[in-house]
Scaffold this motif. Sequence first.
Motif, PDB file in Angstrom:
ATOM      1  N   GLY A  16      43.461 -60.229  29.049  1.00  0.00           N
ATOM      2  CA  GLY A  16      43.947 -59.088  29.824  1.00  0.00           C
ATOM      3  C   GLY A  16      42.856 -58.222  30.416  1.00  0.00           C
ATOM      4  N   ARG A  17      41.608 -58.687  30.299  1.00  0.00           N
ATOM      5  CA  ARG A  17      40.499 -57.946  30.914  1.00  0.00           C
ATOM      6  C   ARG A  17      39.971 -58.778  32.082  1.00  0.00           C
ATOM      7  N   PRO A  18      39.511 -58.120  33.173  1.00  0.00           N
ATOM      8  CA  PRO A  18      38.919 -58.894  34.276  1.00  0.00           C
ATOM      9  C   PRO A  18      37.559 -59.453  33.882  1.00  0.00           C
ATOM     10  N   LEU A  19      37.257 -60.654  34.359  1.00  0.00           N
ATOM     11  CA  LEU A  19      35.924 -61.225  34.145  1.00  0.00           C
ATOM     12  C   LEU A  19      35.078 -60.856  35.366  1.00  0.00           C
ATOM     13  N   VAL A  20      34.182 -59.878  35.167  1.00  0.00           N
ATOM     14  CA  VAL A  20      33.376 -59.361  36.283  1.00  0.00           C
ATOM     15  C   VAL A  20      31.952 -59.863  36.122  1.00  0.00           C
ATOM     16  N   LEU A  21      31.453 -60.552  37.144  1.00  0.00           N
ATOM     17  CA  LEU A  21      30.085 -61.096  37.098  1.00  0.00           C
ATOM     18  C   LEU A  21      29.394 -60.836  38.427  1.00  0.00           C
ATOM     19  N   GLY A  22      28.309 -60.104  38.389  1.00  0.00           N
ATOM     20  CA  GLY A  22      27.559 -59.821  39.616  1.00  0.00           C
ATOM     21  C   GLY A  22      28.328 -58.938  40.581  1.00  0.00           C
ATOM     22  N   GLY A  23      29.288 -58.173  40.058  1.00  0.00           N
ATOM     23  CA  GLY A  23      30.022 -57.241  40.908  1.00  0.00           C
ATOM     24  C   GLY A  23      31.303 -57.802  41.489  1.00  0.00           C
ATOM     25  N   GLY A  71      34.762 -47.214  31.654  1.00  0.00           N
ATOM     26  CA  GLY A  71      35.467 -47.871  32.757  1.00  0.00           C
ATOM     27  C   GLY A  71      34.691 -47.872  34.060  1.00  0.00           C
ATOM     28  N   GLN A  72      33.444 -47.410  34.008  1.00  0.00           N
ATOM     29  CA  GLN A  72      32.610 -47.309  35.220  1.00  0.00           C
ATOM     30  C   GLN A  72      32.306 -48.700  35.778  1.00  0.00           C
ATOM     31  N   SER A  73      32.419 -48.845  37.089  1.00  0.00           N
ATOM     32  CA  SER A  73      32.011 -50.086  37.724  1.00  0.00           C
ATOM     33  C   SER A  73      30.490 -50.211  37.611  1.00  0.00           C
ATOM     34  N   SER A  74      30.038 -51.417  37.251  1.00  0.00           N
ATOM     35  CA  SER A  74      28.599 -51.602  37.053  1.00  0.00           C
ATOM     36  C   SER A  74      27.823 -51.571  38.356  1.00  0.00           C
ATOM     37  N   ASP A  75      28.534 -51.630  39.499  1.00  0.00           N
ATOM     38  CA  ASP A  75      27.859 -51.434  40.788  1.00  0.00           C
ATOM     39  C   ASP A  75      27.058 -50.133  40.749  1.00  0.00           C
ATOM     40  N   HIS A  76      27.678 -49.129  40.130  1.00  0.00           N
ATOM     41  CA  HIS A  76      27.047 -47.809  40.047  1.00  0.00           C
ATOM     42  C   HIS A  76      25.725 -47.890  39.275  1.00  0.00           C
ATOM     43  N   PHE A  77      25.745 -48.613  38.136  1.00  0.00           N
ATOM     44  CA  PHE A  77      24.517 -48.735  37.329  1.00  0.00           C
ATOM     45  C   PHE A  77      23.428 -49.447  38.128  1.00  0.00           C
ATOM     46  N   LEU A  78      23.829 -50.508  38.848  1.00  0.00           N
ATOM     47  CA  LEU A  78      22.825 -51.259  39.608  1.00  0.00           C
ATOM     48  C   LEU A  78      22.238 -50.398  40.726  1.00  0.00           C
ATOM     49  N   ARG A  79      23.111 -49.658  41.431  1.00  0.00           N
ATOM     50  CA  ARG A  79      22.604 -48.797  42.502  1.00  0.00           C
ATOM     51  C   ARG A  79      21.599 -47.788  41.956  1.00  0.00           C
TER      52      ARG A  79
END
Length: 171
Positions: A16-23, A71-79
């Motif tokens: 039930g969780r999304p598999l997020v890889l590389g954004g 719940g933060q999108s990791s895009d934010h961390f990378l930016r």
Amino acid sequence: MFRIGLGFDNHRLARGRPLVLGGISIPSDVGEEAHSDGDVLLHALCDALYGAAGQGDIGEHFPDSDPRWKGQSSDHFLREACAAVSGAGFRLVNVDATVFLEHVKLSPHKKAIAESIRRLARPFWELEEDSVNIKAKTCERCDAVGRGEAVGAQVAVLLERRENGGRGESP
Ligand code: MG
């Protein structure tokens, strides 16, 4: 001057969780269990960037005890990592990554994952298509990854420090 950086991350997988890889989201019935979106690849990339620049690690910059990152999108961390490293006068030369995952074949998604990383880095650096390389491995049914309980990523980056220190091109 060149600087090398290494990053590693892993997360438990849950239904039930999304598999997020590389954004990007990869079709899967399980995904990373995490305080943030659990994108192991971007977390390992952030650590590699911070490491190469001598700027610590992602946990120092974004402690998982801080509710702001829930719940933060990791895009934010990378930016933020790209901004810090770029601001210290570094250019990202290349990214070489390996994702460890048992139950999903990543071959059809590798190009999209690499393109997503190039897109996320674009406000800071223009990376050639062959400068972001994504590899995928299973763990041959050994350990937590091999049992389908976890996903992991290792990332190496090379940075070049511009002679003039700022965001401009080297002379
Ligand atoms: Mg992580």
